[in-house]
Design a protein around this motif. Structure first.
Motif, PDB file in Angstrom:
ATOM      1  N   ASP A 136       0.394  -1.177   0.433  1.00 38.14           N
ATOM      2  CA  ASP A 136       0.184   0.174  -0.050  1.00 38.14           C
ATOM      3  C   ASP A 136       0.518   1.331   0.138  1.00 38.14           C
ATOM      4  N   PHE A 137       2.016   1.006  -0.178  1.00 37.97           N
ATOM      5  CA  PHE A 137       2.161   2.208  -0.292  1.00 37.97           C
ATOM      6  C   PHE A 137       3.686   2.703  -2.113  1.00 37.97           C
ATOM      7  N   THR A 185       1.671   3.176  -5.617  1.00 44.96           N
ATOM      8  CA  THR A 185       0.030   3.930  -6.640  1.00 44.96           C
ATOM      9  C   THR A 185      -0.397   4.547  -7.865  1.00 44.96           C
ATOM     10  N   LYS A 241       3.491   6.399  -2.242  1.00 45.71           N
ATOM     11  CA  LYS A 241       2.071   7.474  -1.846  1.00 45.71           C
ATOM     12  C   LYS A 241       3.745   8.426  -1.054  1.00 45.71           C
ATOM     13  N   LYS A 242       2.769   9.620  -0.848  1.00 46.36           N
ATOM     14  CA  LYS A 242       3.409  10.160   0.596  1.00 46.36           C
ATOM     15  C   LYS A 242       3.453  10.328   1.407  1.00 46.36           C
ATOM     16  N   SER A 243       2.438   9.409   2.090  1.00 48.45           N
ATOM     17  CA  SER A 243       2.797   9.263   3.638  1.00 48.45           C
ATOM     18  C   SER A 243       3.957   7.652   3.584  1.00 48.45           C
ATOM     19  N   VAL A 244       4.820   7.161   2.882  1.00 45.60           N
ATOM     20  CA  VAL A 244       5.714   6.272   3.242  1.00 45.60           C
ATOM     21  C   VAL A 244       6.520   6.531   4.735  1.00 45.60           C
ATOM     22  N   PRO A 245       6.152   5.864   5.824  1.00 42.72           N
ATOM     23  CA  PRO A 245       6.976   5.932   6.795  1.00 42.72           C
ATOM     24  C   PRO A 245       8.554   6.145   6.292  1.00 42.72           C
TER      25      PRO A 245
END
Length: 774
Positions: free
Chosen positions: A222-223, A225, A244-248
């Protein structure tokens, strides 16, 4: 009188049921769903992707009504017993009425249960997933004369399919981008491919696997898209694959392997109390010493400290541990060190399985020679033998047959034939060779080494008693998931005819070619088998193909030739026993087409040939081919057909001898279908089959006319049978009952026409077995 009353009771019961309404007790406001009308399709796309999209959409809207025919959405049985019972016995809360309701009632399928509004949305989305972005699915309710019954009619407009145009990978870190570029030729999606969301997901999983194999332990699907644009070029999709921009932050780091700790828990729950540490690998165990040797365990771990984390190596390690057959399960836990470094320490929790495994199988054999009797096979396995991760297996088998008629050839006698056998094998889940390192190669698939010794005692009453014993060493290995190689470099077998009667000698004089195959002989052989199996792909079309070659006596003859004896010279002996010399080839091809979960078509074609020469021109009995039985031509008992058009008369001297040959051809076709799902904890399946085949001799035998292989009347020499069967599938076990019906036998029965079975009852075979025939 009882029979008449029974028929009367059944008739009254059926009349009672037919008087029941299928809608009288339906829930208030509900309409009974009675199936689908034919679905109409506009803008049908005949391409492979179009067919796939349409199939998925139709599967989404298809719902089986009550009393459907084999799960069909439109065809129903005309006798809806389940609904009748539901409406008639719904009111009962206990007693016989409640029992009948629980066993026979079928809950009504309502239009509201089908929920067509949701189904057309799902079907439309499936069309979009396969690139048919302007595809739509609609429905209408088709009422009947009964306002409480209705059918559904669906309409599918596929529109037109989109293809991929440009594909770009953007926004990844420099190291991740270099990995993508290095494996660019391995990408799943390419320009001008049909848009397919399943392929997009496969490409995403490929990227995640690539990253995780190169140290990115925390990277997840889910990282990643997709960004799609359909406006730049008509009918095409411009695609961008981006993170994605929210990858930890931890998902963007690479990690290295640290210390490994393995906690071994006993099969009774014994907890570890001691430990054994060597370098960066520690084993915690219960008892005085580890339940498995340290070296055997350590070599299953396909990584070393300081290596980059690799998902593939972890998967291979788990598979290697599972193949030991020692543990119930193995749980891996990866923990980053508290100092903030890029090191992962590993803890593995392993629980030992039970040390012993056993299996008992019973069977009853009935032969056309009017002999019958029981048989049994007992298997006992000691897992983790001497803590080596190997399996020690003992197999004991026995069978006994007696004559069911009062006389045999005019004599009052009881045929007390029997077979006894024992085999002991030691199986290692690795290659045991002096020049092969014991550490498991992560790029090799499962490998095995098997050492086996056996002994069999066969007694054929009034004929002979034979002792067979021997041993073998075999190796199996795979270099790909679909191809398996098996090499048997050493197989030694001795056949010793311990006792022969005067009757046996008289028959041998009449037919020496047949009975010389039972002579004392030594069979030294080597063999190679290659097996192709693509079933792991779970496709609709599955293929299994095995080819095997065996050479016997040739190495021994070469050794004799080195000492001055000609290679082709006969009467060469080893330890006073003549040894066999032959070449044998066999091939078996299986094909399975899966229409859906409920319907499959299975086919098999197999054949083989054995050529005996040199020292022994007659192939050993144990190596000859035969047909018939539960896994062959099911209309006939085992070894009761052939060779060729020969068939011994029932009153012949050798009518009790099994019918075998040097050449074999066989073909089978079977249609499998679901009868009942979730029936007593399993699925009840049915089958209709057609079997054909025979065996022949390579050389002419005067005592058995018509037994040799010729093209003359070839098709008439093929035995043919059909039949039906049922299978009770418990997922872990399949119980099978087949009723075979003979259509044609290759020998003369004094009945004209292709169907030459004298009596219908004489052409039947009933077989109870475990597992599918092929």
């Amino acid at each position: 009188m009882k029979h008449t009353l029974y028929l009367l009771f059944v008739g009254v019961w059926m009349l009672f049921l037919t008087g029941c309404s299928t809608t009288k007790h339906l829930a208030e406001g509900e309409t009974l769903y009675i199936g689908m009308r034919k679905t109409t399709v506009d803008n049908l796309d005949e391409s492979t992707m179009g067919k796939k999209a349409l199939e998925e959409a139709e599967a989404a809207i298809t719902v089986a009504p009550n009393n459907a025919v084999f799960g069909s959405g439109s065809m129903r049985w005309h006798v809806p017993v389940g609904l009748w019972v539901y409406n008639r016995f719904q009111r009962y809360e206990k007693g016989l009425g409640k029992w009948i309701f629980n066993k026979l009632a079928s809950e009504p399928v309502y239009i509201s249960t089908v929920n067509p509004d949701t189904r057309v949305k799902v079907a439309s989305n499936l069309l979009h997933d396969y690139g048919f972005f302007n595809g739509t699915v609609t429905y209408e309710v088709d009422s009947t004369d009964n306002p409480r019954k209705a059918r559904l009619k669906y309409h599918i407009d596929m529109g037109h399919g989109y293809k991929l145009d440009s594909i770009a990978y953007e926004g990844f870190s420099p190291r991740a981008d270099s990995l993508i570029r290095a494996t660019y030729n391995e990408r799943i999606i390419r320009r001008d491919d049909h848009f397919d969301v399943t392929k997009l997901n496969e490409e995403r999983e490929r990227l995640v696997a690539l990253f995780r194999d190169n140290g990115y332990y925390y990277y997840r699907s889910d990282f990643i898209t997709f960004l799609a644009d359909t406006l730049i070029r008509s009918g095409y999709v411009n695609l961008k694959i981006v993170p994605k921009k929210s990858v930890p932050p931890e998902a963007l780091r690479t990690y290295y392997i640290g210390h490994t700790s393995v906690y071994l828990t006993g099969h009774n729950g014994e907890q570890p109390v001691d430990s054994l540490k060597r370098r960066n690998f520690t084993v915690y165990y219960a008892g005085k010493k580890p339940g498995i040797r340290y070296g055997v365990l350590r070599k299953r771990f396909l990584y070393r400290k300081g290596e980059l984390y690799s998902q593939t190596r972890q998967d291979y390690t788990q598979e290697a541990l599972a193949r030991l057959g020692v543990f119930k399960f193995n749980e891996f836990q990866y923990t980053p060190r508290h100092d903030g470094s890029d090191t992962l320490d590993i803890r593995v929790n392993s629980v030992f399985d039970l040390p012993y495994d056993s299996e008992l199988e019973f069977n009853v054999t009935t032969k056309s020679t009017k002999q019958t009797g029981p048989g049994a096979i007992f298997k006992l396995s000691r897992k983790n033998f001497r803590r080596m991760g190997a399996s020690l297996n003992l197999e004991l088998k026995g069978s006994y047959e007696w004559q069911t008629s009062s006389t045999v050839d005019g004599e009052s006698s009881v045929m007390n034939s029997y077979e006894l056998g024992a085999a002991l094998s030691l199986n290692f889940p690795r290659l045991v060779l002096p020049w092969v390192r014991n550490r498991v190669n992560p790029f090799l698939y499962p490998s095995e080494t098997n050492f086996k010794i056996y002994v069999d005692q066969v007694n054929r009453a009034r004929y002979f008693k034979m002792l067979s014993f021997g041993g073998e060493v075999s190796y199996s290995f795979q270099r790909s998931r679909s191809v398996k190689h098996t090499v048997t470099p050493l197989h030694l077998a001795f056949n010793k005819l311990q006792h022969r009667t005067a009757r046996f000698d008289s028959i041998a004089a009449q037919n020496p070619m047949l009975f010389n195959s039972l002579d004392d002989q030594f069979i030294p052989s080597v063999s190679y088998t290659i097996t192709y199996d693509n079933s792991y792909r779970k496709k609709k079309n599955r293929i299994w193909w095995e080819n095997s070659v065996t050479s016997a006596g040739n190495v021994t003859s070469l050794i004799y030739a080195a000492f001055g004896k000609k290679f082709s010279e006969r009467d060469k002996k080893f330890l006073g026993t003549p040894f066999a010399q032959f070449l044998k080839y066999s091939s078996e091809l299986r094909y399975l087409h899966e229409f859906n979960e409920y319907h499959q078509l299975a086919a098999r074609v197999m054949g083989g040939v054995i050529w005996a020469y040199g020292n022994k021109t007659i192939a050993p009995y144990s190596e000859q081919f035969y047909v018939g039985g539960a896994n062959s031509i099911r209309a006939f008992t085992i070894r009761s057909i052939g060779p060729g058009r020969f068939h011994p008369a029932e009153n012949a001297n050798y009518s009790y001898v099994d019918e075998t040959g040097d050449i074999k051809l066989e073909a089978n076709l079977e249609y499998r279908f679901r009868i009942l799902s979730n029936f007593l904890g399993g699925n009840l399946n049915g089958a209709a089959f057609l079997d054909a085949g025979n065996v022949w001799l390579m050389r002419k035998d005067e005592a058995r006319p018509g037994a040799e292989f010729t093209l003359n009347r070839f098709f008439d020499s093929i035995a043919v049978g059909t039949g039906i069967g049922i299978r009770y599938d418990l997922s872990f076990l399949v119980l099978r009952l087949d009723w075979g019906i003979a259509l044609h036998v290759p020998y003369d029965t004094e009945k004209s026409g292709y169907y030459n079975i004298p009596k219908f009852k004489d052409g039947m075979g009933i077989h109870f077995a475990i597992g599918y025939p092929f």
